[in-house]
Scaffold this active site. Structure first.
Site, PDB file in Angstrom:
ATOM      1  N   HIS A   1      -7.356  -5.240  -1.196  1.00  0.00           N
ATOM      2  CA  HIS A   1      -6.317  -4.595  -0.583  1.00  0.00           C
ATOM      3  C   HIS A   1      -5.703  -5.350   0.743  1.00  0.00           C
ATOM      4  CE1 HIS A   1      -4.209  -0.792  -0.635  1.00  0.00           C
ATOM      5  NE2 HIS A   1      -4.169  -0.493   0.524  1.00  0.00           N
TER       6      HIS A   1
ATOM      7  N   SER B   1       0.638  -1.258  -0.028  1.00  0.00           N
ATOM      8  CA  SER B   1       0.084  -0.009  -0.121  1.00  0.00           C
ATOM      9  C   SER B   1       0.880   1.327  -0.011  1.00  0.00           C
ATOM     10  CB  SER B   1      -1.098   0.119   1.257  1.00  0.00           C
ATOM     11  OG  SER B   1      -1.926   1.032   1.058  1.00  0.00           O
TER      12      SER B   1
ATOM     13  N   ASP C   1      -9.264  -4.572  -5.618  1.00  0.00           N
ATOM     14  CA  ASP C   1      -8.814  -3.607  -4.750  1.00  0.00           C
ATOM     15  C   ASP C   1      -9.623  -2.404  -4.632  1.00  0.00           C
ATOM     16  OD1 ASP C   1      -6.969  -1.426  -2.990  1.00  0.00           O
ATOM     17  OD2 ASP C   1      -5.291  -2.877  -3.781  1.00  0.00           O
TER      18      ASP C   1
END
Length: 400
Positions: free
Chosen positions: A354, A246, A321
Site C-alpha cells: 500500500h 487508496s 497490499d
C-alpha cells in the site's frame, strides 16, 4: 558488544522481514507489514547501503572481534539478498505495466503513444521530496467549497502556462479519516504537469466531520470547479481525468461510474461531472473475502454502480497490499470488465505494498509511465469515432 550496530541491525532485519515477506493476515501482522515494510519495499537500495555502511564502520572501529558481534554482522549481511528480492520486484513493475497496457488497450496502442522519458538511476533511488520538477509551479490552497481547509486544492502546471492541456484531478488516501493533498502521487503530478497537463490535488472532508456521501459530494465539487476554472490555468476543461490513491481511488472510481448523478451533486445538479477516464491506485472497491461478494454492495462501493457507459479505467494494485486487498481489486476488475464497453487496464504489481506512490521508486516510476501511456491512448482516441474496447486475443486451439 557494539550496541549501536546491534540495534541498527535488529531494526533493519525487522523492517526487511515486513517489506519482503509482508504477511497480510492476521490484521495486526498486516498493519506491521505496512508501517515497518513500506520504506524498504520501495527504496530497498537505501537499506542495502545502510547495512554495508554500518558493517564497514563497525569493522573499522574494531567492533567485530567478539563472537556476538560477528553473529550480528552475519545477520546484517544476510538481509542484503533479501532486500535484493525487493529490488528485483520493483524492477519487474515496468514489464508488468507494459503487459497490462497491451492486454487492456491492444497491441496497436504503441503506435498512438510516445515512449516516456526515462529517468536516471540516481533519481529512482531518491525520495519524492528530492525529485520535484523545477519546470512545474504549484499554486496552493484555492477554494472550491465552503468547508474551509478541507475544501482547498492545489494546481500544478508548467511555468510557461501551456494552453489547452488536459486536466488530472487527484484525491489523496487516508481511509477517509486522515491524509492531505500534499502527500502521495507527487511523481505523477509533477510528471504530467511538466508534460503540459494541469493537475489538481484536492483535500476533501473527512470523518468524523462528514461521512459518505460527503466525501463523494466534495469530489464532484472539485470536478465542477475544474470545468469552470481550469481554463484560467491553461487547461482544456473538456478533458478531465480523475485519479486517486487508496480511499481516493475509491472516490475516483465512484466519479467515473456516477457521472452527473444528482444524489452526489446537491445544489449543483446542472454541473457536468463526467470524466474522460480514471486512474485508481491501490484502492478499496468493496469487500471480497468469504461470502461477501454475494452480499449486495453498500452505496460507497464502486461495483454497486457498474454500467456499460463507464469511461476507460486504469487500476494498479500490489500483491502485498496489507490494507486494501489485491483480491478485492481483482474482483472489481473482473466485474467491471464484464460490464463496461470501455477499456479496463489492470496492472498487478509484484511485491507492491500500500502507498507505493509515496516514493519516487522504480515501481512508482513504472506506474507513472503506465499512466502517461494510458492517458495518451485515451486522448489519441478521443477525437476518433467510438470503437468497442479491445478484447484479449482468444487462445489458439491445441494442436495434435
Amino acid at each position: 558488544m557494539p550496541m549501536g550496530y546491534v540495534v541498527s541491525t535488529a531494526l533493519l532485519t525487522w523492517c526487511t522481514f515486513f517489506s519482503v515477506v509482508a504477511p497480510r493476515r492476521p490484521r495486526p501482522l498486516a498493519n506491521l507489514s505496512f508501517w515497518f515494510g513500506m520504506v524498504l519495499n520501495e527504496v530497498p537500495v537505501i537499506g542495502i547501503l545502510a547495512v554495508l555502511a554500518s558493517t564497514a564502520l563497525a569493522e573499522a572501529q574494531g567492533d567485530l572481534d567478539s563472537t556476538a558481534s560477528k553473529v550480528t554482522a552475519v545477520i546484517a549481511l544476510a538481509t542484503i539478498p533479501v532486500m535484493a528480492v525487493a529490488v528485483w520486484r520493483g524492477l519487474r513493475a515496468g514489464r508488468v505495466v507494459e503487459r497490462a497496457l497491451d492486454e487492456g488497450l491492444g497491441a496497436g496502442r504503441r503506435s498512438l503513444v510516445p515512449e516516456p522519458p526515462r529517468p536516471s538511476w540516481p533519481r529512482l533511488l531518491l525520495l519524492r521530496r528530492l525529485t520535484r520538477n523545477l519546470d512545474v509551479v504549484r499554486i496552493p490552497n484555492l477554494s472550491y467549497g465552503d468547508a474551509g481547509r478541507r475544501n482547498l486544492l492545489d494546481v500544478y502546471r508548467r511555468r510557461d502556462a501551456p494552453q489547452n492541456g488536459p486536466v488530472l484531478i487527484y484525491f489523496h488516501g487516508g481511509g477517509f479519516t486522515s491524509g492531505g493533498k500534499s502527500r502521495e502521487a507527487r511523481p505523477l503530478l509533477y510528471r504530467l504537469a511538466s508534460q503540459g497537463w494541469v493537475c489538481i490535488s484536492a483535500n476533501y472532508r473527512l470523518r468524523p466531520e462528514t461521512d459518505f456521501p460527503g466525501h463523494q459530494i466534495d469530489a464532484k465539487k472539485v470536478i465542477a470547479w475544474a470545468r469552470e476554472h481550469a481554463a484560467e490555468y491553461g487547461a482544456d476543461p473538456s478533458k478531465v481525468f480523475v485519479a486517486g490513491s487508496s480511499a481516493g481511488s475509491n472516490m475516483a472510481a465512484m466519479c467515473a461510474l456516477t457521472p452527473n448523478d444528482p444524489q452526489y451533486q446537491p445544489g449543483f445538479e446542472s454541473a457536468d461531472t463526467s470524466v474522460t477516464a480514471a486512474i485508481c491506485l491501490y484502492g478499496y472497491y468493496g469487500f471480497f473475502f468469504g461470502a461477501e461478494p454475494d452480499v449486495p454492495p453498500s452505496p460507497n462501493q464502486p461495483y454497486a454502480y457498474l454500467n456499460p457507459g463507464a469511461p476507460p479505467i486504469l487500476i494498479a494494485h500490489g500483491t502485498k497490499d496489507a490494507l486494501a486487498t489485491v483480491e478485492g481489486a481483482r474482483y472489481f476488475v473482473d466485474r467491471l470488465r464484464g460490464v463496461s464497453n470501455s477499456a479496463v487496464v489492470y496492472a498487478e504489481l509484484p511485491g507492491a505494498q500500500h502507498a507505493f506512490d509515496l516514493f519516487h521508486s522504480a515501481r512508482c516510476e513504472a506506474v507513472v509511465d503506465g499512466v502517461q501511456a494510458f492517458t495518451a491512448w485515451v486522448l489519441a482516441r478521443s477525437g476518433r469515432a467510438a470503437e468497442p474496447a479491445p478484447q484479449p486475443e482468444p487462445e489458439a486451439p491445441p494442436t495434435h
